[in-house]
Scaffold this motif. Sequence first.
Motif, mmCIF file in Angstrom:
data_model
loop_
_atom_site.group_PDB
_atom_site.id
_atom_site.type_symbol
_atom_site.label_atom_id
_atom_site.label_comp_id
_atom_site.label_asym_id
_atom_site.label_seq_id
_atom_site.Cartn_x
_atom_site.Cartn_y
_atom_site.Cartn_z
ATOM 1 N N ILE A 272 3.380 11.050 13.057
ATOM 2 C CA ILE A 272 3.933 9.699 13.116
ATOM 3 C C ILE A 272 3.908 9.123 14.534
ATOM 4 O O ILE A 272 3.757 7.922 14.735
ATOM 5 C CB ILE A 272 5.365 9.689 12.538
ATOM 6 N N PHE A 273 4.035 9.994 15.552
ATOM 7 C CA PHE A 273 3.970 9.508 16.927
ATOM 8 C C PHE A 273 2.537 9.116 17.294
ATOM 9 O O PHE A 273 2.325 8.205 18.105
ATOM 10 C CB PHE A 273 4.511 10.563 17.891
ATOM 11 N N THR A 274 1.561 9.797 16.710
ATOM 12 C CA THR A 274 0.170 9.384 16.900
ATOM 13 C C THR A 274 -0.048 7.990 16.337
ATOM 14 O O THR A 274 -0.659 7.128 16.980
ATOM 15 C CB THR A 274 -0.785 10.360 16.192
ATOM 16 N N GLN A 275 0.454 7.753 15.144
ATOM 17 C CA GLN A 275 0.294 6.449 14.511
ATOM 18 C C GLN A 275 0.956 5.345 15.329
ATOM 19 O O GLN A 275 0.403 4.250 15.475
ATOM 20 C CB GLN A 275 0.886 6.487 13.107
ATOM 21 N N ALA A 276 2.142 5.621 15.851
ATOM 22 C CA ALA A 276 2.868 4.599 16.598
ATOM 23 C C ALA A 276 2.138 4.230 17.886
ATOM 24 O O ALA A 276 2.011 3.047 18.228
ATOM 25 C CB ALA A 276 4.280 5.077 16.911
ATOM 26 N N SER B 141 -3.557 8.471 10.408
ATOM 27 C CA SER B 141 -2.519 9.098 9.597
ATOM 28 C C SER B 141 -3.100 10.176 8.693
ATOM 29 O O SER B 141 -2.539 11.267 8.568
ATOM 30 C CB SER B 141 -1.809 8.032 8.767
ATOM 31 N N GLN B 142 -4.246 9.885 8.085
ATOM 32 C CA GLN B 142 -4.852 10.839 7.170
ATOM 33 C C GLN B 142 -5.394 12.069 7.897
ATOM 34 O O GLN B 142 -5.280 13.194 7.396
ATOM 35 C CB GLN B 142 -5.982 10.158 6.381
ATOM 36 N N LEU B 143 -5.992 11.872 9.058
ATOM 37 C CA LEU B 143 -6.630 12.988 9.758
ATOM 38 C C LEU B 143 -5.662 13.775 10.621
ATOM 39 O O LEU B 143 -5.821 14.989 10.782
ATOM 40 C CB LEU B 143 -7.787 12.469 10.628
ATOM 41 N N VAL B 144 -4.688 13.102 11.210
ATOM 42 C CA VAL B 144 -3.780 13.767 12.147
ATOM 43 C C VAL B 144 -2.402 13.983 11.526
ATOM 44 O O VAL B 144 -1.763 15.012 11.743
ATOM 45 C CB VAL B 144 -3.661 12.959 13.457
ATOM 46 N N GLY B 145 -1.928 13.012 10.754
ATOM 47 C CA GLY B 145 -0.666 13.175 10.047
ATOM 48 C C GLY B 145 0.537 13.269 10.946
ATOM 49 O O GLY B 145 1.526 13.923 10.602
ATOM 50 N N ALA C 129 1.003 20.398 3.545
ATOM 51 C CA ALA C 129 1.176 18.945 3.656
ATOM 52 C C ALA C 129 2.434 18.527 2.919
ATOM 53 O O ALA C 129 2.657 18.905 1.781
ATOM 54 C CB ALA C 129 -0.042 18.236 3.080
ATOM 55 N N SER C 130 3.265 17.766 3.580
ATOM 56 C CA SER C 130 4.531 17.333 2.993
ATOM 57 C C SER C 130 4.356 16.008 2.268
ATOM 58 O O SER C 130 3.318 15.369 2.362
ATOM 59 C CB SER C 130 5.590 17.187 4.089
ATOM 60 N N LEU C 131 5.398 15.649 1.541
ATOM 61 C CA LEU C 131 5.383 14.355 0.842
ATOM 62 C C LEU C 131 6.260 13.344 1.566
ATOM 63 O O LEU C 131 6.731 12.389 0.983
ATOM 64 C CB LEU C 131 5.880 14.544 -0.595
ATOM 65 N N ILE C 132 6.456 13.569 2.862
ATOM 66 C CA ILE C 132 7.269 12.637 3.646
ATOM 67 C C ILE C 132 6.449 11.399 3.941
ATOM 68 O O ILE C 132 5.388 11.496 4.557
ATOM 69 C CB ILE C 132 7.731 13.292 4.958
ATOM 70 N N PRO C 133 6.872 10.218 3.501
ATOM 71 C CA PRO C 133 6.078 9.014 3.773
ATOM 72 C C PRO C 133 6.186 8.602 5.229
ATOM 73 O O PRO C 133 7.245 8.693 5.829
ATOM 74 C CB PRO C 133 6.715 7.969 2.849
ATOM 75 N N THR C 134 5.080 8.173 5.778
ATOM 76 C CA THR C 134 5.049 7.593 7.119
ATOM 77 C C THR C 134 4.256 6.311 7.043
ATOM 78 O O THR C 134 3.575 6.054 6.057
ATOM 79 C CB THR C 134 4.378 8.551 8.120
ATOM 80 N N PRO C 135 4.319 5.486 8.086
ATOM 81 C CA PRO C 135 3.619 4.209 8.030
ATOM 82 C C PRO C 135 2.134 4.400 8.025
ATOM 83 O O PRO C 135 1.610 5.349 8.580
ATOM 84 C CB PRO C 135 4.081 3.500 9.304
ATOM 85 N N LEU D 109 0.837 -1.193 0.000
ATOM 86 C CA LEU D 109 0.000 0.000 0.000
ATOM 87 C C LEU D 109 0.875 1.248 0.000
ATOM 88 O O LEU D 109 1.959 1.275 0.577
ATOM 89 C CB LEU D 109 -0.919 0.006 1.226
ATOM 90 N N ARG D 110 0.365 2.290 -0.597
ATOM 91 C CA ARG D 110 1.107 3.550 -0.644
ATOM 92 C C ARG D 110 1.090 4.208 0.730
ATOM 93 O O ARG D 110 0.013 4.411 1.302
ATOM 94 C CB ARG D 110 0.496 4.486 -1.673
ATOM 95 N N PRO D 111 2.245 4.540 1.270
ATOM 96 C CA PRO D 111 2.266 5.182 2.589
ATOM 97 C C PRO D 111 1.548 6.528 2.544
ATOM 98 O O PRO D 111 1.703 7.280 1.583
ATOM 99 C CB PRO D 111 3.756 5.356 2.892
ATOM 100 N N PRO D 112 0.760 6.853 3.560
ATOM 101 C CA PRO D 112 0.091 8.167 3.592
ATOM 102 C C PRO D 112 1.105 9.270 3.841
ATOM 103 O O PRO D 112 2.210 9.037 4.325
ATOM 104 C CB PRO D 112 -0.882 8.020 4.767
ATOM 105 N N VAL D 113 0.720 10.515 3.509
ATOM 106 C CA VAL D 113 1.618 11.643 3.709
ATOM 107 C C VAL D 113 1.519 12.145 5.135
ATOM 108 O O VAL D 113 0.512 11.942 5.818
ATOM 109 C CB VAL D 113 1.278 12.784 2.725
ATOM 110 N N ALA D 114 2.598 12.785 5.585
ATOM 111 C CA ALA D 114 2.605 13.406 6.904
ATOM 112 C C ALA D 114 2.215 14.870 6.761
ATOM 113 O O ALA D 114 2.492 15.501 5.743
ATOM 114 C CB ALA D 114 3.982 13.281 7.544
ATOM 115 N N ILE D 115 1.586 15.414 7.790
ATOM 116 C CA ILE D 115 1.204 16.817 7.798
ATOM 117 C C ILE D 115 2.211 17.575 8.642
ATOM 118 O O ILE D 115 2.275 17.386 9.860
ATOM 119 C CB ILE D 115 -0.222 17.006 8.342
ATOM 120 N N SER D 116 3.012 18.404 8.000
ATOM 121 C CA SER D 116 4.060 19.136 8.701
ATOM 122 C C SER D 116 3.472 20.342 9.418
ATOM 123 O O SER D 116 2.622 21.058 8.875
ATOM 124 C CB SER D 116 5.126 19.586 7.709
#
Length: 539
Positions: free
Chosen positions: A481-485, A475-479, A533-539, A127-134
């Motif tokens: 990476i620490f939230t996702q983890a 990931s989509q709503l909050v963006g 919104a950045s193009l940095i991939p996160t899980p 799957l394509r990793p979602p983007v992170a929100i900087s």
Amino acid sequence: MIQAVQGHLLGNRYLQATAMMVVAIATVAAALNYPASLLPLLLNGALAALLVRSVLNNRTSFFSFFLLAFLILGCWAKLVLHFILDTQFIEPIGAFDDSPQLWDAALMALNITFATLLVCQTIASRLRPPVAISVDKPRALLVPALWLALALTGLLLALNFKYAILKVGTEPALKLPSVVYVLVSFMIAWGNLILLATLGYWLVQARRMKLEVLFYILILEGAITAVSMGSRAQMILHVAAPFVVYLTHSRELVTALRVVQWVRILAVTAALFVASLLLVSADRLHSFAQARPVGAPVAVSSQLLASAANQTSAQPNLALGGMTLVPADAAQAVTAMLAPAMPLLRIAAQAVPLPVMPPEETAQIKRERWKGMLMELSKLVVDRWVGLEGVLAVVSHEDTGWPLFVRSLAERPESGTQAIYQRMSDAQYQTFENFTFMTIPGPIAILLYSGNLALLAGGLALLFLVGTLAERLASQLVGNIFTQATIGVALAYLVVQTNFPRVQFFFLIELLGFIAGLYLARILVTAPRPGQASLIPTP
């Protein structure tokens, strides 16, 4: 350079090859004492090796990372150590009689489980990793919001320690309305961690807080939560999230940690972990001395005492862990607390050098000492995870089928020691007025209630899908990476610790509502600029 190495440490092909070789060697060693057909055991080792490789190469989902890690420990590692070290299971296994037929049935279920999860992880990794929100220019509210979250966390954990709102094995001393209890218990167990991790990393992104400080906040929160909940595992789970973030995604983080910072972080983590273990043990000793048994006291064997001291207690309303029988008086409680150390103490006593001791006895004592140390390490690292015992208990039960599975879906925690799995596993736990002690089946065992291996595979795939979608929604709503983890480790642990499926369903609803709240917080507090919104991939 250090950051690049750390960011790809788990993905290093040499580390993966070494880990897979360790799995292969351990499986072959276990095969020497395995009483049933060797092919299913060797297949289980091969699947476990592939799962280990998948975990070490996982950069798409924290949920699957922790889920697979927990199940590998609770199923494969527990299986091979049982045959290599001749360890006894610390949880009851029902009518399982160690016959080749039942081991074949158990290995069939485990192999289907591992194969299903391997396929799910292979698909998810594509799957394509979602983007992170900087977030680099948040509103001024973000700093006060973090201080408010810290104060709320401290208040909730202090109240929980005093009134046992969510304390493993302990009946709450403060009766709250159902809606309030659900919210408070969620915040105590996981909400505080997720909120602090989210707000903290937003401040790190905005260069208003160092990443090292965020680690200290989450480590301290984990230690205090462990003491408040009376859980020796809780700090490990809370601390695992930031560590795994850095080990797998340090390149995507806004800042790196130097070696000296890592030394400080590890030293603080070790000190607080030891302190939390001591405080939890002392608190349990005090609490268990006040246990009030219902009816006549039951006989307590040394094996059950050791099990009680080693296994995590259960808060049945949230299925946070499983614990065995607790002694009814202080003297027995002291014995239970000391039980894990007794093998090492005996071995140490035997290992005192005597002038007349023959050389062959010295060598034997050395072997016993090493074996004892490995067995104690197994109890600390492996035996506490749910998995294999549940499978053994269910495959040896005669009355599995669709009606039993359907009935388990609606079962309530109030069933206590009379619940389906407690009777199936032949758990000999006494009923107490102020404590509830239960053993936990886990998701594999509950799906096996149906007696249908296809349902086992389908059910595991559904659980994997739901967990993955919930994490990707965050990931989509909050963006963040620490939230996702933190959400990933919470979801994985609650899935692995399944005792009453309806409880996990309510937890999922709570989690989705919390994700929605974090989305609103991002809008109100962080205020990212349009097109940020950045193009940095996160899980």
